[in-house]
Design a protein around this motif. Structure first.
Motif, PDB file in Angstrom:
ATOM      1  N   ASP A   1      -1.736  -2.238  -0.114  1.00 33.90           N
ATOM      2  CA  ASP A   1      -0.836  -2.388   1.024  1.00 33.90           C
ATOM      3  C   ASP A   1      -1.143  -1.303   2.049  1.00 33.90           C
ATOM      4  O   ASP A   1      -0.856  -0.128   1.813  1.00 33.90           O
TER       5      ASP A   1
ATOM      6  N   GLN B   1       2.544  -1.747   6.001  1.00 35.64           N
ATOM      7  CA  GLN B   1       2.422  -2.828   6.990  1.00 35.64           C
ATOM      8  C   GLN B   1       3.313  -4.019   6.655  1.00 35.64           C
ATOM      9  O   GLN B   1       3.820  -4.694   7.554  1.00 35.64           O
ATOM     10  N   MET B   2       3.542  -4.269   5.336  1.00 34.22           N
ATOM     11  CA  MET B   2       4.379  -5.412   4.978  1.00 34.22           C
ATOM     12  C   MET B   2       5.785  -5.279   5.562  1.00 34.22           C
ATOM     13  O   MET B   2       6.464  -6.280   5.778  1.00 34.22           O
TER      14      MET B   2
ATOM     15  N   ARG C   1       5.606  -6.531   9.598  1.00 33.33           N
ATOM     16  CA  ARG C   1       4.850  -7.717  10.014  1.00 33.33           C
ATOM     17  C   ARG C   1       5.636  -8.574  11.009  1.00 33.33           C
ATOM     18  O   ARG C   1       5.075  -9.076  11.978  1.00 33.33           O
ATOM     19  N   HIS C   2       6.942  -8.745  10.767  1.00 29.12           N
ATOM     20  CA  HIS C   2       7.736  -9.587  11.668  1.00 29.12           C
ATOM     21  C   HIS C   2       7.892  -8.922  13.038  1.00 29.12           C
ATOM     22  O   HIS C   2       7.767  -9.574  14.080  1.00 29.12           O
TER      23      HIS C   2
ATOM     24  N   GLN D   1       5.849  -6.794  14.369  1.00 29.07           N
ATOM     25  CA  GLN D   1       4.542  -6.834  15.018  1.00 29.07           C
ATOM     26  C   GLN D   1       4.301  -8.206  15.645  1.00 29.07           C
ATOM     27  O   GLN D   1       3.829  -8.307  16.792  1.00 29.07           O
ATOM     28  N   ALA D   2       4.662  -9.274  14.930  1.00 26.98           N
ATOM     29  CA  ALA D   2       4.457 -10.628  15.449  1.00 26.98           C
ATOM     30  C   ALA D   2       5.341 -10.889  16.672  1.00 26.98           C
ATOM     31  O   ALA D   2       4.911 -11.554  17.619  1.00 26.98           O
TER      32      ALA D   2
ATOM     33  N   VAL E   1       2.556  -1.561  16.872  1.00 28.35           N
ATOM     34  CA  VAL E   1       2.006  -1.284  15.542  1.00 28.35           C
ATOM     35  C   VAL E   1       0.519  -0.970  15.677  1.00 28.35           C
ATOM     36  O   VAL E   1      -0.223  -1.735  16.305  1.00 28.35           O
TER      37      VAL E   1
ATOM     38  N   PRO F   1      -1.891  -8.111   2.980  1.00 29.00           N
ATOM     39  CA  PRO F   1      -1.809  -8.354   4.426  1.00 29.00           C
ATOM     40  C   PRO F   1      -3.086  -7.960   5.125  1.00 29.00           C
ATOM     41  O   PRO F   1      -3.801  -7.055   4.703  1.00 29.00           O
TER      42      PRO F   1
ATOM     43  N   ALA G   1      -3.854  -4.197  10.550  1.00 29.50           N
ATOM     44  CA  ALA G   1      -3.278  -4.279  11.890  1.00 29.50           C
ATOM     45  C   ALA G   1      -4.381  -4.243  12.930  1.00 29.50           C
ATOM     46  O   ALA G   1      -5.371  -3.543  12.778  1.00 29.50           O
TER      47      ALA G   1
END
Length: 301
Positions: free
Chosen positions: A166, A243-244, A247-248, A250-251, A257, A297, A300
């Motif tokens: 991760d 990062q997990m 993720r949301h 970042q999206a 990020v 994942p 980034a």
């Protein structure tokens, strides 16, 4: 042949384990008189006193000590028999006690646990969160059946299976100007929030700064990843997070990020006692956790 009542035998062993009838009653979700009655009936069946009080603590007599040794083997034999019979059942039934970190529990495990419950409606899952040291200790003491923890996790009695790498990233408030990749020196010029000291995650991050010769004094240390993200979004600084966990954001573009240079990541692994009986509910849970190896994942951008 004496026909022992297994519930009476379990009540006796629980009283000795917890040191009192009241504590055993709480553990067994029974009344104290009910536990006392079960022990008296067992003593009547065997024709001897099994428990005596020394001060405020219930301790086994010589006969009780002898019975305890046999009780463990009886419990194992019963468990083995039930596990063998369970192999013929159409579904999986039983309880599995899982221990993991809060970040994995929030951002990694929900789809996996949902799928387990869909496939095996009779499976009872209890999840405990904590740091690696606490989870490993609970596994070693058989208070938790299996753990998904940040490695390293060591112990002669444990089997440790790495399943997932991760990566860590920097999360910053929206609109923050940051380089494409952040070095330890560049990050040290920013106000930084980190996980609280004591866990493997914080040690991994501290070691990354130390390898770069940077001594970082975070503006704040917190135990909750959600609290850290909220404070970052409020403009209190940057954070180094798995990062997990972002993720949301970042999206959606709600946080900036960036990856770290050099790359930093933690490894998650499945931990179980070497001598643990892998009855079907536990075996299916471990198998599901090991599938996480294919869910790493992407780095980034």
């Amino acid at each position: 042949m004496h026909r022992l009542n297994l519930d009476h035998l379990h009540a006796f062993a629980t009283v000795i384990e917890h040191g009192s009838f009241s504590a055993a009653a709480e553990r067994l979700a029974l009344t104290q008189p009910a536990v006392s009655l079960q022990v008296r009936q067992l003593e009547k069946r065997l024709g001897t006193l099994l428990i005596e009080r020394v001060g405020r603590r219930a301790t086994p007599t010589a006969a009780g000590t002898e019975l305890l040794a046999h009780a463990a083997r009886i419990d194992e034999a019963v468990g083995t028999a039930l596990g063998a019979v369970g192999q013929h059942a159409a579904g999986v039934m039983g309880r599995v006690r899982l221990g993991t970190g809060a970040t994995a529990c929030i951002f990694l495990l929900p789809p996996l646990l949902r799928e387990l419950r869909r496939r095996y409606p009779g499976l009872e899952l209890t999840v405990t969160t904590g740091n690696t040291a606490d989870i490993v200790k609970a596994i070693d003491e058989n208070r938790i059946d299996v753990g998904l923890v940040t490695l390293p996790a060591a112990g002669r009695s444990l089997v440790v299976t790495p399943v997932l790498d991760d990566p860590f990233v920097v999360a910053a408030p929206r609109g923050t100007e940051l380089p494409t990749r952040l070095t330890a020196a560049a990050l040290a010029r920013q106000p930084v929030l980190l996980f609280e000291p004591g866990g493997n995650t914080r040690r991994i991050v501290d070691a990354w700064f130390a390898r770069a010769g940077v001594t970082l004094k975070p503006v704040m240390s917190l135990g909750s990843v959600e609290a850290i993200k909220a404070l970052v979004a409020a403009g209190l600084g940057c954070a180094v997070l798995p990062q997990m966990a972002v993720r949301h954001e970042q999206a959606r573009g709600s946080l900036v990020v960036r990856p770290l240079a050099p790359k930093l990541q933690r490894q998650l692994g499945v931990v179980v006692r070497r001598d643990k009986r892998l009855q079907r509910p536990l075996a299916e849970t471990i198998r599901a956790l090991e599938t996480l190896a294919g869910t790493a994942p992407a780095a980034a951008p």
